[in-house]
Scaffold this motif. Structure first.
Motif: not given
Length: 281
Positions: A123, A125, A154, A201, A265, A272
């Motif tokens: 992941w 952000v 993302h 995140l 996130l 969001e």
């Protein structure tokens, strides 16, 4: 203004968020949130509307990517010193540039697919920058005037594909569904200084990333100017500006995403995202 696109995949319509958080439909004759509508003149047409007179959108429709017809999805790597350190990589002397395929773009809450053969899906952000005024060889002092607005990105990444399959990052960054954007495109005038935004995140409720754009190595103006030396930046192009520390690769031991997990996130003022991880067919 907070601009968005709503509706079934491939059938999204343009909208705007009103002061109460309700979605209002933009007039069809304005066109979609792309191209000329992202120019100062196009955004001025939207700003001139009385939002309270626009029709409300019923229910809770799917939110799609906040811009469309994106020509380039350009990403900046290792742009936070703490993330470079956790990745065991040297601080870059110039921005590290790679690309995501535009087929990675999807809505902010759509499922993210873990690719077949993946063992290290991660992941990130990131602050997304959307170009409104095209330009080439843009001076740093003028760079922010070319920005239509900002969004949450993302930057989903498959680390084995990125780092262990020949050294070309793009193949680990551009998989289908690896580029959720939105929920909104927040116009630059509403955001103000893009270097004062908190971003975070969580995976299954555990917060891994909690940073600020103030810690970028190369700020937004520098990035826009730098990229424009190598290509013409066009309306609708997206620039993803890097991630702070806290990615899965940087955990001890590393932690990677699995099917069934939920990632949330967000960025201060930009909204969001929430995605469920699923196994690709």
């Amino acid at each position: 203004m907070k601009l968005l696109r709503y509706g079934p995949r491939g059938q999204e319509k343009p909208g705007i968020l009103d002061q109460d958080g309700a979605i209002r439909a933009l007039p069809a004759d304005l066109g979609d949130i792309a191209g000329d509508l992202l120019s100062p003149e196009g955004l001025a047409k939207i700003a001139a509307l009385d939002v309270t007179t626009l029709p409300k959108v019923d229910g809770a429709p799917r939110i799609g990517p906040c811009v469309t017809r994106t020509g380039k999805f350009i990403c900046i790597g290792l742009n936070y010193s703490d993330h470079a350190a956790e990745s065991n990589m040297a601080l870059p002397a110039e921005p590290v540039v790679f690309g995501k395929w535009t087929s990675a773009i999807q809505g902010p809450n759509d499922d993210v697919e873990i690719p077949r053969g993946s063992e290290k899906t991660d992941w990130e952000v990131e602050l997304g920058v959307v170009i409104g005024t095209p330009g080439r060889n843009i001076a740093k002092a003028d760079a922010l005037s070319h920005v239509a607005g900002y969004c949450v990105v993302h930057d989903v990444s498959e680390r084995a594909f990125q780092l262990e399959r020949g050294g070309t990052w793009d193949k680990g960054k551009g998989c289908d569904t690896f580029g959720p954007i939105g929920p909104w495109l927040v116009t630059a005038d509403e955001v103000g200084d893009p270097q004062k935004l908190g971003l975070w995140l969580e995976v299954d409720g555990h917060r891994y990333q909690d940073g600020t754009t103030a810690n970028m190595i190369f700020d937004v103006a520098t990035i826009v100017s730098y990229l424009s030396d190598f290509c013409t930046l066009e309306a609708g192009d997206i620039i993803s500006t890097g991630t702070p520390k806290g990615v899965g690769l940087g955990q001890k031991p590393p932690v990677y995403l699995r099917a069934g997990q939920t990632v949330r996130l967000g960025i201060e003022g930009l909204g969001e995202q929430a995605q469920t991880m699923v196994a690709a067919a």
